[in-house]
Design an enzyme around this catalytic site. Structure first.
Site, PDB file in Angstrom:
ATOM      1  N   ASP A  99     -33.536  36.663   9.445  1.00  0.00           N
ATOM      2  CA  ASP A  99     -33.618  35.952  10.729  1.00  0.00           C
ATOM      3  C   ASP A  99     -33.224  34.489  10.680  1.00  0.00           C
ATOM      4  O   ASP A  99     -33.599  33.717  11.556  1.00  0.00           O
ATOM      5  CB  ASP A  99     -35.050  36.063  11.271  1.00  0.00           C
ATOM      6  CG  ASP A  99     -36.081  35.399  10.356  1.00  0.00           C
ATOM      7  OD1 ASP A  99     -35.677  34.798   9.349  1.00  0.00           O
ATOM      8  OD2 ASP A  99     -37.283  35.478  10.665  1.00  0.00           O
ATOM      9  N   GLU A 121     -33.809  44.097   6.701  1.00  0.00           N
ATOM     10  CA  GLU A 121     -35.036  43.595   7.343  1.00  0.00           C
ATOM     11  C   GLU A 121     -34.818  43.467   8.856  1.00  0.00           C
ATOM     12  O   GLU A 121     -35.071  42.435   9.483  1.00  0.00           O
ATOM     13  CB  GLU A 121     -35.499  42.260   6.749  1.00  0.00           C
ATOM     14  CG  GLU A 121     -36.977  41.978   6.967  1.00  0.00           C
ATOM     15  CD  GLU A 121     -37.406  40.597   6.503  1.00  0.00           C
ATOM     16  OE1 GLU A 121     -37.063  39.587   7.135  1.00  0.00           O
ATOM     17  OE2 GLU A 121     -38.103  40.518   5.466  1.00  0.00           O
ATOM     18  N   GLU A 135     -36.019  31.897  14.789  1.00  0.00           N
ATOM     19  CA  GLU A 135     -35.866  33.152  14.047  1.00  0.00           C
ATOM     20  C   GLU A 135     -35.924  34.396  14.926  1.00  0.00           C
ATOM     21  O   GLU A 135     -35.217  35.372  14.680  1.00  0.00           O
ATOM     22  CB  GLU A 135     -36.926  33.233  12.944  1.00  0.00           C
ATOM     23  CG  GLU A 135     -36.721  32.257  11.791  1.00  0.00           C
ATOM     24  CD  GLU A 135     -37.256  30.858  12.073  1.00  0.00           C
ATOM     25  OE1 GLU A 135     -37.898  30.652  13.124  1.00  0.00           O
ATOM     26  OE2 GLU A 135     -37.031  29.962  11.246  1.00  0.00           O
ATOM     27  N   HIS A 210     -43.818  25.488   6.701  1.00  0.00           N
ATOM     28  CA  HIS A 210     -42.491  24.940   7.000  1.00  0.00           C
ATOM     29  C   HIS A 210     -41.990  25.219   8.412  1.00  0.00           C
ATOM     30  O   HIS A 210     -41.004  24.657   8.852  1.00  0.00           O
ATOM     31  CB  HIS A 210     -41.443  25.450   6.001  1.00  0.00           C
ATOM     32  CG  HIS A 210     -41.089  26.912   6.174  1.00  0.00           C
ATOM     33  ND1 HIS A 210     -40.249  27.353   7.147  1.00  0.00           N
ATOM     34  CD2 HIS A 210     -41.478  28.009   5.502  1.00  0.00           C
ATOM     35  CE1 HIS A 210     -40.125  28.661   7.061  1.00  0.00           C
ATOM     36  NE2 HIS A 210     -40.869  29.099   6.076  1.00  0.00           N
ATOM     37  N   ARG A 212     -40.632  25.515  12.015  1.00  0.00           N
ATOM     38  CA  ARG A 212     -40.233  24.497  12.999  1.00  0.00           C
ATOM     39  C   ARG A 212     -41.248  24.329  14.123  1.00  0.00           C
ATOM     40  O   ARG A 212     -41.529  23.220  14.564  1.00  0.00           O
ATOM     41  CB  ARG A 212     -38.893  24.916  13.630  1.00  0.00           C
ATOM     42  CG  ARG A 212     -37.690  24.372  12.934  1.00  0.00           C
ATOM     43  CD  ARG A 212     -36.416  24.726  13.713  1.00  0.00           C
ATOM     44  NE  ARG A 212     -35.329  23.841  13.336  1.00  0.00           N
ATOM     45  CZ  ARG A 212     -34.722  23.852  12.167  1.00  0.00           C
ATOM     46  NH1 ARG A 212     -35.106  24.679  11.212  1.00  0.00           N
ATOM     47  NH2 ARG A 212     -33.732  23.022  11.916  1.00  0.00           N
ATOM     48  N   HIS A 243     -42.236  22.581   0.632  1.00  0.00           N
ATOM     49  CA  HIS A 243     -40.858  22.863   1.061  1.00  0.00           C
ATOM     50  C   HIS A 243     -40.050  21.559   1.031  1.00  0.00           C
ATOM     51  O   HIS A 243     -40.599  20.489   1.286  1.00  0.00           O
ATOM     52  CB  HIS A 243     -40.922  23.419   2.481  1.00  0.00           C
ATOM     53  CG  HIS A 243     -39.664  24.071   2.963  1.00  0.00           C
ATOM     54  ND1 HIS A 243     -38.537  23.362   3.271  1.00  0.00           N
ATOM     55  CD2 HIS A 243     -39.361  25.366   3.201  1.00  0.00           C
ATOM     56  CE1 HIS A 243     -37.586  24.199   3.688  1.00  0.00           C
ATOM     57  NE2 HIS A 243     -38.064  25.423   3.641  1.00  0.00           N
TER      58      HIS A 243
HETATM   59  C1  UD1 Z   1     -34.837  27.677   7.050  1.00  0.00           C
HETATM   60  C2  UD1 Z   1     -34.677  28.743   8.124  1.00  0.00           C
HETATM   61  C3  UD1 Z   1     -35.988  29.476   8.344  1.00  0.00           C
HETATM   62  C4  UD1 Z   1     -36.540  30.005   7.042  1.00  0.00           C
HETATM   63  C5  UD1 Z   1     -36.652  28.877   6.042  1.00  0.00           C
HETATM   64  C6  UD1 Z   1     -37.109  29.378   4.708  1.00  0.00           C
HETATM   65  C7  UD1 Z   1     -33.139  28.390  10.014  1.00  0.00           C
HETATM   66  C8  UD1 Z   1     -32.886  27.633  11.254  1.00  0.00           C
HETATM   67  N1  UD1 Z   1     -34.289  28.098   9.382  1.00  0.00           N
HETATM   68  O1  UD1 Z   1     -35.714  26.678   7.560  1.00  0.00           O
HETATM   69  O2  UD1 Z   1     -35.770  30.564   9.231  1.00  0.00           O
HETATM   70  O3  UD1 Z   1     -37.800  30.600   7.265  1.00  0.00           O
HETATM   71  O4  UD1 Z   1     -35.361  28.259   5.874  1.00  0.00           O
HETATM   72  O5  UD1 Z   1     -37.489  28.336   3.863  1.00  0.00           O
HETATM   73  O6  UD1 Z   1     -32.339  29.186   9.614  1.00  0.00           O
HETATM   74  N2  UD1 Z   1     -33.751  21.161   2.054  1.00  0.00           N
HETATM   75  C9  UD1 Z   1     -33.439  20.643   0.805  1.00  0.00           C
HETATM   76  N3  UD1 Z   1     -33.196  21.512  -0.226  1.00  0.00           N
HETATM   77  C10 UD1 Z   1     -33.279  22.866  -0.077  1.00  0.00           C
HETATM   78  C11 UD1 Z   1     -33.630  23.387   1.176  1.00  0.00           C
HETATM   79  C12 UD1 Z   1     -33.855  22.521   2.240  1.00  0.00           C
HETATM   80  O7  UD1 Z   1     -33.345  19.430   0.629  1.00  0.00           O
HETATM   81  O8  UD1 Z   1     -33.032  23.591  -1.046  1.00  0.00           O
HETATM   82  C13 UD1 Z   1     -33.984  20.226   3.192  1.00  0.00           C
HETATM   83  C14 UD1 Z   1     -32.687  19.594   3.708  1.00  0.00           C
HETATM   84  O9  UD1 Z   1     -32.946  18.289   4.095  1.00  0.00           O
HETATM   85  C15 UD1 Z   1     -32.379  20.449   4.952  1.00  0.00           C
HETATM   86  C16 UD1 Z   1     -33.784  20.724   5.468  1.00  0.00           C
HETATM   87  O10 UD1 Z   1     -34.558  20.941   4.296  1.00  0.00           O
HETATM   88  O11 UD1 Z   1     -31.587  19.772   5.886  1.00  0.00           O
HETATM   89  C17 UD1 Z   1     -33.916  21.853   6.428  1.00  0.00           C
HETATM   90  O12 UD1 Z   1     -33.334  23.064   5.962  1.00  0.00           O
HETATM   91  P1  UD1 Z   1     -33.011  24.224   7.057  1.00  0.00           P
HETATM   92  O13 UD1 Z   1     -32.422  25.385   6.339  1.00  0.00           O
HETATM   93  O14 UD1 Z   1     -32.249  23.669   8.175  1.00  0.00           O
HETATM   94  O15 UD1 Z   1     -34.423  24.576   7.663  1.00  0.00           O
HETATM   95  P2  UD1 Z   1     -35.703  25.202   6.987  1.00  0.00           P
HETATM   96  O16 UD1 Z   1     -36.873  24.530   7.613  1.00  0.00           O
HETATM   97  O17 UD1 Z   1     -35.544  25.188   5.520  1.00  0.00           O
HETATM   98  N1  UDP Z   2     -41.578  31.042  -2.697  1.00  0.00           N
HETATM   99  C1  UDP Z   2     -41.135  30.569  -3.931  1.00  0.00           C
HETATM  100  N2  UDP Z   2     -41.522  29.326  -4.334  1.00  0.00           N
HETATM  101  C2  UDP Z   2     -42.295  28.523  -3.573  1.00  0.00           C
HETATM  102  C3  UDP Z   2     -42.725  28.990  -2.302  1.00  0.00           C
HETATM  103  C4  UDP Z   2     -42.340  30.247  -1.884  1.00  0.00           C
HETATM  104  O1  UDP Z   2     -40.428  31.275  -4.648  1.00  0.00           O
HETATM  105  O2  UDP Z   2     -42.615  27.402  -4.009  1.00  0.00           O
HETATM  106  C5  UDP Z   2     -41.142  32.382  -2.230  1.00  0.00           C
HETATM  107  C6  UDP Z   2     -42.217  33.297  -1.684  1.00  0.00           C
HETATM  108  O3  UDP Z   2     -42.787  34.097  -2.702  1.00  0.00           O
HETATM  109  C7  UDP Z   2     -41.470  34.144  -0.663  1.00  0.00           C
HETATM  110  C8  UDP Z   2     -40.400  33.188  -0.171  1.00  0.00           C
HETATM  111  O4  UDP Z   2     -40.266  32.169  -1.147  1.00  0.00           O
HETATM  112  O5  UDP Z   2     -40.823  35.252  -1.257  1.00  0.00           O
HETATM  113  C9  UDP Z   2     -40.787  32.617   1.157  1.00  0.00           C
HETATM  114  O6  UDP Z   2     -39.901  31.633   1.526  1.00  0.00           O
HETATM  115  P1  UDP Z   2     -40.150  30.647   2.735  1.00  0.00           P
HETATM  116  O7  UDP Z   2     -41.603  30.457   2.938  1.00  0.00           O
HETATM  117  O8  UDP Z   2     -39.301  29.458   2.462  1.00  0.00           O
HETATM  118  O9  UDP Z   2     -39.498  31.402   3.955  1.00  0.00           O
HETATM  119  P2  UDP Z   2     -40.014  32.521   4.989  1.00  0.00           P
HETATM  120  O10 UDP Z   2     -40.538  33.664   4.222  1.00  0.00           O
HETATM  121  O11 UDP Z   2     -41.041  31.893   5.850  1.00  0.00           O
HETATM  122  O12 UDP Z   2     -38.786  32.850   5.760  1.00  0.00           O
END
Ligand code: UD1
Ligand code: UDP
Length: 377
Positions: A99, A121, A135, A210, A212, A243
């Site tokens: 998603d 999924e 999502e 995390h 939004r 996160h």
């Molecule tokens: C994204 C997904 C969300 C998912 C989540 C899992 C969208 C809109 N959101 O949200 O559905 O549940 O990932 O974690 O698709 N960043 C880093 N390093 C990383 C990852 C993120 O620095 O490895 C920081 C960056 O500043 C980036 C920000 O996090 O711009 C946001 O990342 P983004 O993928 O836009 O949103 P998430 O909140 O991570």
């Molecule tokens: N996870 C991980 N390290 C962490 C936190 C979460 O490997 O420090 C794993 C967790 O076991 C799960 C996935 O990341 O499988 C969840 O990711 P996240 O919470 O970023 O996204 P969501 O599931 O909400 O989309």
């Protein structure tokens, strides 16, 4: 041996990578098809951690992540980035997961090239457009574009049928996250330096946030409840791998940093993280994946959201939706910390999300699909 064609697997964030890794590794065992892996790198470090653990080397890396990315820039980045790759590789199927914005935009890109999409999924719904945001719509729209729907549970299948998705295009496979989890959790796992300072004699509350829709006041409510809990219970430690999103990180550091028995950590590799879950007392999270993993390890989960698209473990009684109000989170956690019977009632291993063989089932269906298409062409 008939060559069945080419499958392109596209993903971009940590949870997609964890849940797609078992599928990629099963696909790669098949000699009669080609597998191409494209990462959008909507996440960077958190994606690379998973690629490394599961030894996946992407064929293409769009390297999209930016500090200040938003939904518009991710969507257009994925679309523009995939155009030339799709035209060059001409896959027979594009596989997306879940998603995220990568999921939806990759499905849309494949549709623009008239390439069928398989959605892993598929079918989870809250039926609230803005929760989880974005999502719920990402998953719904990817579903409209998909040809093959890999639903993890019967409930997800029912959701798809209710939207008039053809029955013969849906397969209930279980969730691939359980494949990944079972391959990773070991009863004799030894933690390394990353958990230095955590006293495992205390009861561990494992926390992640995390979403939004929780940014701002709601997240403050969650963090305040954590402070209340460690102040009330001297044998409790909060372990919170934060996160990388700066919105989450800044608030967590501001409110929780430097406090006794609250450990703010870097995102953990999946191996220590899954094993930490296995020795935790309780999980408090707004994550999707944790709601699926923790029940199979027999860990109660308090979900820090108002809605969930994963009702199965709630029904089974191991997951509870508690929202984001400080007093409510505190009261529900306190109950599980003080009422042994209530704790035991929730801490039962249930497996509504799969048996660890979902990826195998998905690959079998993909092969049949490709075989029939060759016959038809
Ligand atoms: C994204 C997904 C969300 C998912 C989540 C899992 C969208 C809109 N959101 O949200 O559905 O549940 O990932 O974690 O698709 N960043 C880093 N390093 C990383 C990852 C993120 O620095 O490895 C920081 C960056 O500043 C980036 C920000 O996090 O711009 C946001 O990342 P983004 O993928 O836009 O949103 P998430 O909140 O991570
Ligand atoms: N996870 C991980 N390290 C962490 C936190 C979460 O490997 O420090 C794993 C967790 O076991 C799960 C996935 O990341 O499988 C969840 O990711 P996240 O919470 O970023 O996204 P969501 O599931 O909400 O989309």
């Amino acid at each position: 041996m008939i060559h069945l064609g080419k499958v392109m697997v596209v993903f971009g964030t940590r949870p997609e990578a964890i849940k797609m890794a078992p599928v990629v590794n099963e696909l790669k065992k098949e000699k009669d098809l080609d597998t191409v892996v494209v990462v959008t790198a909507q996440h960077r470090e958190m994606l690379d951690q998973v690629l490394h653990l599961f030894a996946i080397k992407p064929d293409y890396d769009l390297d999209l992540m930016r500090e200040e990315q938003d939904l518009f820039s991710i969507t257009t980045g994925v679309l523009n980035g995939l155009k030339d790759i799709l035209r060059k590789e001409k896959p027979n199927l594009v596989l997306v997961h879940g998603d995220t914005t990568t999921t939806f935009a990759a499905a849309l890109a494949a549709f623009y090239e008239k390439i069928p999409v398989g959605h892993v999924e598929a079918g989870l719904r809250t039926r609230n457009k803005y929760s989880p945001f974005p999502e719920e719509m990402n998953r719904t729209l990817a579903g409209r574009l998909a040809e093959l729907h890999f639903a993890p549970t019967d409930t997800a299948r029912e959701n798809l049928l209710a939207e008039a998705t053809a029955n013969f295009k849906i397969w209930v496979t279980g969730n691939t996250v359980i494949d990944a989890l079972l391959a990773t959790v070991k009863e004799d796992y030894k933690f390394g330096e990353e958990l230095k300072g955590v006293n495992f004699n205390n009861r561990i509350l494992l926390v992640t946030t995390h979403r939004r829709e929780n940014w701002g006041e709601r997240m403050k409510g969650i963090y305040q409840a954590l402070i209340d809990l460690v102040e009330e219970f001297p044998d409790v430690e909060v372990v919170f791998p934060v996160h990388r999103n700066p919105v989450v990180r800044n608030l967590a550091e501001e409110m929780l940093g430097g406090r006794e028995r609250i450990h703010l950590l870097e995102p953990l590799d999946y191996e220590p993280f899954a094993n930490l879950m296995n020795v935790s007392y309780l999980v408090l999270t707004d994550s999707g994946g944790l709601q699926e993993e923790a029940p199979s390890l027999g860990k109660p989960v308090l979900v820090l959201r108002d809605t969930t698209e994963r009702p199965e473990a709630v029904k089974a009684g191991t997951v509870k939706l508690v929202g984001t109000v400080r007093e409510k989170i505190y009261a529900e956690a306190k109950r599980l910390l003080t009422d042994k019977e209530e704790y035991e009632r929730m801490a039962r291993a249930v497996n509504p999300y799969g048996d660890g063989r979902a990826a195998r089932r998905i690959v079998k269906v993909i092969k049949e699909f490709l075989y029939v298409r060759i016959g038809a062409s």
